[in-house]
Design a protein around this motif. Structure first.
Motif, PDB file in Angstrom:
ATOM      1  N   ILE A 198       0.840  -1.207   0.000  1.00 51.31           N
ATOM      2  CA  ILE A 198       0.000   0.000   0.000  1.00 51.31           C
ATOM      3  C   ILE A 198       0.870   1.250   0.000  1.00 51.31           C
ATOM      4  O   ILE A 198       0.595   2.225  -0.712  1.00 51.31           O
ATOM      5  N   LEU A 199       1.939   1.243   0.805  1.00 47.79           N
ATOM      6  CA  LEU A 199       2.847   2.390   0.842  1.00 47.79           C
ATOM      7  C   LEU A 199       3.531   2.583  -0.509  1.00 47.79           C
ATOM      8  O   LEU A 199       3.714   3.721  -0.962  1.00 47.79           O
ATOM      9  N   ALA A 200       3.899   1.468  -1.165  1.00 52.03           N
ATOM     10  CA  ALA A 200       4.523   1.571  -2.488  1.00 52.03           C
ATOM     11  C   ALA A 200       3.565   2.186  -3.496  1.00 52.03           C
ATOM     12  O   ALA A 200       3.972   2.982  -4.351  1.00 52.03           O
ATOM     13  N   ILE A 201       2.282   1.859  -3.402  1.00 52.87           N
ATOM     14  CA  ILE A 201       1.287   2.446  -4.302  1.00 52.87           C
ATOM     15  C   ILE A 201       1.206   3.953  -4.104  1.00 52.87           C
ATOM     16  O   ILE A 201       1.154   4.723  -5.061  1.00 52.87           O
ATOM     17  N   VAL A 202       1.225   4.393  -2.836  1.00 50.61           N
ATOM     18  CA  VAL A 202       1.140   5.826  -2.544  1.00 50.61           C
ATOM     19  C   VAL A 202       2.390   6.555  -3.034  1.00 50.61           C
ATOM     20  O   VAL A 202       2.308   7.612  -3.680  1.00 50.61           O
ATOM     21  N   VAL A 203       3.566   5.991  -2.758  1.00 49.53           N
ATOM     22  CA  VAL A 203       4.821   6.660  -3.110  1.00 49.53           C
ATOM     23  C   VAL A 203       5.023   6.671  -4.622  1.00 49.53           C
ATOM     24  O   VAL A 203       5.400   7.697  -5.208  1.00 49.53           O
ATOM     25  N   LEU A 204       4.787   5.530  -5.282  1.00 52.01           N
ATOM     26  CA  LEU A 204       4.990   5.465  -6.723  1.00 52.01           C
ATOM     27  C   LEU A 204       3.966   6.310  -7.465  1.00 52.01           C
ATOM     28  O   LEU A 204       4.261   6.883  -8.514  1.00 52.01           O
TER      29      LEU A 204
END
Length: 445
Positions: free
Chosen positions: A363-369
């Motif tokens: 989920i964090l990767a989705i937000v950052v990317l």
């Protein structure tokens, strides 16, 4: 005038062949050490034990691709000399392309919404695509919820999956012990998750950066371990099964008389429930987006952004950073609770294994990317990440390797995410565009 324009447009390129050569040699050695030890050799099970087979050709192609990619980065991005900005002039090709992309960007979100509304009724849509779309929308909703904490308030949260688990177990336990329906448990799950967000917020009020990330990570693991070991209440590793399915405002999706198909005069099909779940999670995701955008324009939203930019300056302006942080954690946790409640009713079974740290990282990767603070960026990143996992499912052996390389490339190419620009919450004055002609006239005076 022409000389001034030429100086503005001129872009100096400089390539140090010796430096680039050394860099490519180092890249080749590192790639050989990594892929030569992982891809070039493979063990297979044979009668009597294991056998080692070699795949030097595959490793060579991967290493060559890495070196070629590094060379392209040098040629396209890193060879431009420092301190030579390039200004895009009105009427130039880059200016026209930028204008076209801006117009496309303005119509992208409405087009995407219309497509999402008609998607279940398209000729090529089947059960597999609907299930995949439901999963993607679930992660879009989670990404938008985490975007409040990370993107708007600037608080790094590595335990966001804990609120997701709280929402799922709240619905499952309330339905199991008290017989509550999905529509009764949905707001309760959000309220309970928001309450735990406040509980998490109090211990981390004075923490920043890495220390905040460690505490939130510990919170997520504490919740998972409690769910795993409290066997009498949560079922422990066995999980909770038989979770009630949602109904269409009291109308069940079954073959019996009084079911959804019988009342609306339709031929019974199991796809009716899947389509309903699709529109349900779409409505929840749109609700998350609507509330987030409204909050951004309110004083609390501007306080979140002020906290993200500089906490000391935020406090010096008289803002209560304690309240600002708690509201960010509570609001983000509430939407995760909604998503967890939907996850439980969709699956019909939950266990602690569904709420590991990998989920928080994804989920964090989705937000950052996608671009921290960007709503449409989260949608694009969720489609790419979740849909991409399915596209490369056949290449299971290389799937994580491919995505790792893709993420590294994106962070090099777009270090601030796919959508790096954010629309300001408010404008202090009218924005004006200064052309090169005006700049030249000003210099002439």
């Amino acid at each position: 005038m022409t000389d001034i324009k030429n100086e503005v447009v001129k872009s100096r390129w400089h390539l140090d062949f010796k430096k680039v050569g050394k860099d490519l040699v180092v890249t080749a050695l590192l790639a050989t050490a990594i892929f030569g030890s992982t891809v070039a050799f493979k063990t297979v099970t044979v009668e009597g034990g294991l056998a080692l087979i070699t795949r030097f050709d595959v490793a060579f192609y991967i290493i060559a691709t890495v070196v070629l990619g590094r060379l392209l980065l040098w040629l396209l991005f890193w060879s431009r000399s420092a301190g030579q900005p390039t200004q895009v002039l009105p009427g130039s090709l880059k200016h026209n392309v930028a204008g076209i992309m801006s117009k496309i960007g303005k119509g992208f979100a409405p087009t995407l919404l219309i497509f999402a509304l008609v998607f279940p009724f398209l000729p090529f849509t089947d059960r597999y695509l609907l299930d995949m779309s439901i999963l993607i929308l679930t992660y879009v909703m989670l990404g938008w919820g985490l975007n409040i904490v990370v993107g708007l308030a600037g608080l790094l949260d590595l335990g966001y999956v804990a609120f997701y688990a709280i929402g799922a177990y709240s619905y499952a336990l309330l339905a199991q012990y008290f017989g509550f329906s999905f529509w009764m448990c949905l707001p309760l799950a959000g309220i309970l998750a928001a309450f735990w967000g406040i509980i998490l917020g109090f211990p981390v009020l004075r923490l920043r950066g890495d220390y905040l990330a460690i505490v939130t990570l510990a919170f997520g693991e504490i919740i998972r371990i409690v769910l795993l070991n409290w066997y009498q209440f949560t079922g422990g590793p066995d999980g909770i099964s038989g979770i009630p399915r949602p109904s269409f405002f009291g109308i069940p999706f079954n073959r019996s008389e009084g079911g959804f198909a019988d009342i609306f005069g339709l031929e019974y099909s199991s796809i009716h429930r899947i389509v309903f779940l699709y529109f349900l999670i779409l409505a929840l995701a749109l609700l998350t987006n609507f509330v987030t955008n409204r909050l951004r324009r309110l004083p609390i939203g501007r306080a979140w952004e002020a906290l993200r930019e500089d906490e000391i300056a935020c406090r010096s302006l008289g803002l209560n950073t304690t309240t600002v942080k708690l509201t960010a954690f509570a609001t983000g946790g509430m939407f995760a609770g909604f998503a967890g409640s939907f996850f439980a009713t969709r699956q019909g079974f939950i266990s602690p294994e569904s709420f590991t740290f990998i989920e928080s990282a994804l989920i964090l990767a989705i937000v950052v990317l996608g671009g921290m603070g960007s709503q449409i960026g989260v949608v694009i990143a969720a489609v790419v990440m979740i849909g991409g996992f399915e596209v490369f499912r056949e290449a299971e052996q290389y799937r994580m390797l491919i995505f790792g390389l893709a993420m590294v490339f994106i962070m090099i190419w777009r270090p601030r995410g796919l959508i790096s620009t954010r629309i300001p919450s408010i404008f202090l004055k009218e924005r004006k565009t200064v052309s090169s002609d005006m700049v030249a006239q000003g210099e002439g005076h």
